[in-house]
Design a protein around this motif. Sequence first.
Motif, PDB file in Angstrom:
ATOM      1  N   GLY A  94       0.797  -1.221   0.000  1.00  0.00           N
ATOM      2  CA  GLY A  94       0.000   0.000   0.000  1.00  0.00           C
ATOM      3  C   GLY A  94       0.825   1.264   0.000  1.00  0.00           C
ATOM      4  O   GLY A  94       0.412   2.292   0.548  1.00  0.00           O
ATOM      5  N   GLY A  95       2.011   1.238  -0.628  1.00  0.00           N
ATOM      6  CA  GLY A  95       2.897   2.400  -0.640  1.00  0.00           C
ATOM      7  C   GLY A  95       2.559   3.417  -1.717  1.00  0.00           C
ATOM      8  O   GLY A  95       1.642   3.217  -2.527  1.00  0.00           O
ATOM      9  N   SER A  96       3.328   4.510  -1.749  1.00  0.00           N
ATOM     10  CA  SER A  96       3.135   5.578  -2.730  1.00  0.00           C
ATOM     11  C   SER A  96       3.445   5.067  -4.135  1.00  0.00           C
ATOM     12  O   SER A  96       4.376   4.283  -4.337  1.00  0.00           O
ATOM     13  CB  SER A  96       4.063   6.754  -2.412  1.00  0.00           C
ATOM     14  N   LEU A  97       2.662   5.533  -5.113  1.00  0.00           N
ATOM     15  CA  LEU A  97       2.818   5.054  -6.482  1.00  0.00           C
ATOM     16  C   LEU A  97       3.442   6.096  -7.407  1.00  0.00           C
ATOM     17  O   LEU A  97       3.144   6.147  -8.597  1.00  0.00           O
ATOM     18  CB  LEU A  97       1.458   4.592  -7.023  1.00  0.00           C
ATOM     19  N   ALA A  98       4.342   6.916  -6.868  1.00  0.00           N
ATOM     20  CA  ALA A  98       5.067   7.876  -7.706  1.00  0.00           C
ATOM     21  C   ALA A  98       5.891   7.161  -8.770  1.00  0.00           C
ATOM     22  O   ALA A  98       6.243   7.746  -9.793  1.00  0.00           O
ATOM     23  CB  ALA A  98       5.977   8.738  -6.833  1.00  0.00           C
ATOM     24  N   ILE A  99       6.167   5.888  -8.546  1.00  0.00           N
ATOM     25  CA  ILE A  99       6.955   5.097  -9.490  1.00  0.00           C
ATOM     26  C   ILE A  99       6.260   4.939 -10.845  1.00  0.00           C
ATOM     27  O   ILE A  99       6.890   4.603 -11.846  1.00  0.00           O
ATOM     28  CB  ILE A  99       7.272   3.698  -8.891  1.00  0.00           C
ATOM     29  N   LYS A 100       4.964   5.193 -10.894  1.00  0.00           N
ATOM     30  CA  LYS A 100       4.238   4.977 -12.144  1.00  0.00           C
ATOM     31  C   LYS A 100       4.717   5.885 -13.269  1.00  0.00           C
ATOM     32  O   LYS A 100       4.671   5.496 -14.438  1.00  0.00           O
ATOM     33  CB  LYS A 100       2.724   5.168 -11.926  1.00  0.00           C
ATOM     34  N   VAL A 101       5.169   7.086 -12.957  1.00  0.00           N
ATOM     35  CA  VAL A 101       5.627   8.001 -14.012  1.00  0.00           C
ATOM     36  C   VAL A 101       6.832   7.423 -14.762  1.00  0.00           C
ATOM     37  O   VAL A 101       6.776   7.246 -15.989  1.00  0.00           O
ATOM     38  CB  VAL A 101       5.936   9.403 -13.448  1.00  0.00           C
ATOM     39  N   PRO A 102       7.949   7.101 -14.081  1.00  0.00           N
ATOM     40  CA  PRO A 102       9.069   6.516 -14.819  1.00  0.00           C
ATOM     41  C   PRO A 102       8.752   5.128 -15.379  1.00  0.00           C
ATOM     42  O   PRO A 102       9.271   4.753 -16.437  1.00  0.00           O
ATOM     43  CB  PRO A 102      10.202   6.454 -13.787  1.00  0.00           C
ATOM     44  N   LYS A 103       7.881   4.378 -14.708  1.00  0.00           N
ATOM     45  CA  LYS A 103       7.517   3.051 -15.211  1.00  0.00           C
ATOM     46  C   LYS A 103       6.778   3.148 -16.532  1.00  0.00           C
ATOM     47  O   LYS A 103       7.120   2.454 -17.510  1.00  0.00           O
ATOM     48  CB  LYS A 103       6.662   2.316 -14.174  1.00  0.00           C
ATOM     49  N   PHE A 104       5.778   4.021 -16.599  1.00  0.00           N
ATOM     50  CA  PHE A 104       5.048   4.190 -17.858  1.00  0.00           C
ATOM     51  C   PHE A 104       5.941   4.786 -18.939  1.00  0.00           C
ATOM     52  O   PHE A 104       5.804   4.444 -20.122  1.00  0.00           O
ATOM     53  CB  PHE A 104       3.808   5.066 -17.651  1.00  0.00           C
ATOM     54  N   PHE A 105       6.872   5.662 -18.542  1.00  0.00           N
ATOM     55  CA  PHE A 105       7.787   6.231 -19.524  1.00  0.00           C
ATOM     56  C   PHE A 105       8.662   5.120 -20.116  1.00  0.00           C
ATOM     57  O   PHE A 105       8.885   5.069 -21.334  1.00  0.00           O
ATOM     58  CB  PHE A 105       8.668   7.306 -18.881  1.00  0.00           C
ATOM     59  N   LEU A 106       9.149   4.213 -19.272  1.00  0.00           N
ATOM     60  CA  LEU A 106       9.945   3.089 -19.761  1.00  0.00           C
ATOM     61  C   LEU A 106       9.125   2.190 -20.684  1.00  0.00           C
ATOM     62  O   LEU A 106       9.630   1.712 -21.706  1.00  0.00           O
ATOM     63  CB  LEU A 106      10.477   2.272 -18.578  1.00  0.00           C
ATOM     64  N   GLU A 107       7.871   1.974 -20.334  1.00  0.00           N
ATOM     65  CA  GLU A 107       7.002   1.175 -21.209  1.00  0.00           C
ATOM     66  C   GLU A 107       6.861   1.841 -22.574  1.00  0.00           C
ATOM     67  O   GLU A 107       6.881   1.172 -23.612  1.00  0.00           O
ATOM     68  CB  GLU A 107       5.618   1.001 -20.561  1.00  0.00           C
ATOM     69  N   MET A 108       6.720   3.162 -22.571  1.00  0.00           N
ATOM     70  CA  MET A 108       6.601   3.884 -23.830  1.00  0.00           C
ATOM     71  C   MET A 108       7.887   3.760 -24.646  1.00  0.00           C
ATOM     72  O   MET A 108       7.851   3.555 -25.868  1.00  0.00           O
ATOM     73  CB  MET A 108       6.292   5.360 -23.570  1.00  0.00           C
ATOM     74  N   GLN A 109       9.018   3.861 -23.973  1.00  0.00           N
ATOM     75  CA  GLN A 109      10.303   3.745 -24.666  1.00  0.00           C
ATOM     76  C   GLN A 109      10.483   2.354 -25.274  1.00  0.00           C
ATOM     77  O   GLN A 109      10.955   2.207 -26.410  1.00  0.00           O
ATOM     78  CB  GLN A 109      11.465   4.065 -23.711  1.00  0.00           C
TER      79      GLN A 109
END
Length: 208
Positions: A144-159
């Motif tokens: 149940g932690g903070s999901l700030a990781i989604k920004v770089p994760k989605f960026f990596l998926e896009m790359q």
Amino acid sequence: MRASLSIVSLLAGAVAAAPAPKIPFVTATDVIPAPAVNARQSASQACFVIGSETLPKEVSDVAAALASSVTCDKSATTIANVPDVTSGSTTFSSIDFSQSSQTALQFALSKFATANPLADTDLQTFQDMLDVYQATEAGIRSVGGSLAIKVPKFFLEMQVSRIQTAQGNPPTAAGLQVDHLRDKVLKNAPRESKDLLDQVTQLATVLS
């Protein structure tokens, strides 16, 4: 009396002649299929899923797929006490956005830049980086932690999607299309500067 004995003898003979009932048995070669293990069960067995919070289906599917290929260093932890994870030659702590003084999107744009031309980029390296980000996200979600990781994760998926497209193997799933992932990055980065968001939008147009 003799007639009675004859009848008894005939009945006894009929019983003796009747075939014995067949008793079903299982041989050593018979296989009883085991019930399939669903993705949520597999995900919960991954070394990086440390908590008991229920994962969204999409995340649990990814975690289950990574469970056998991503390894954990239980002597070292990163975000939300998730074990430091490694995929191929990439370890999460070496590309951990949370340890940078930059914003999440600034970090992603600078750290996860592709080659020029795009098709010359090492796809496996980017896939390994995405794997450790996805594994760490699953671990964070499990507690149940903070999901700030989604920004770089989605960026990596896009790359990764851009690289695959440039190399002539574009993903077919709707959720893996470059435009869809661009929108995911933008949606999850509302506090980032317009300049950074515009860079993401521009990158999504460069597919060769």
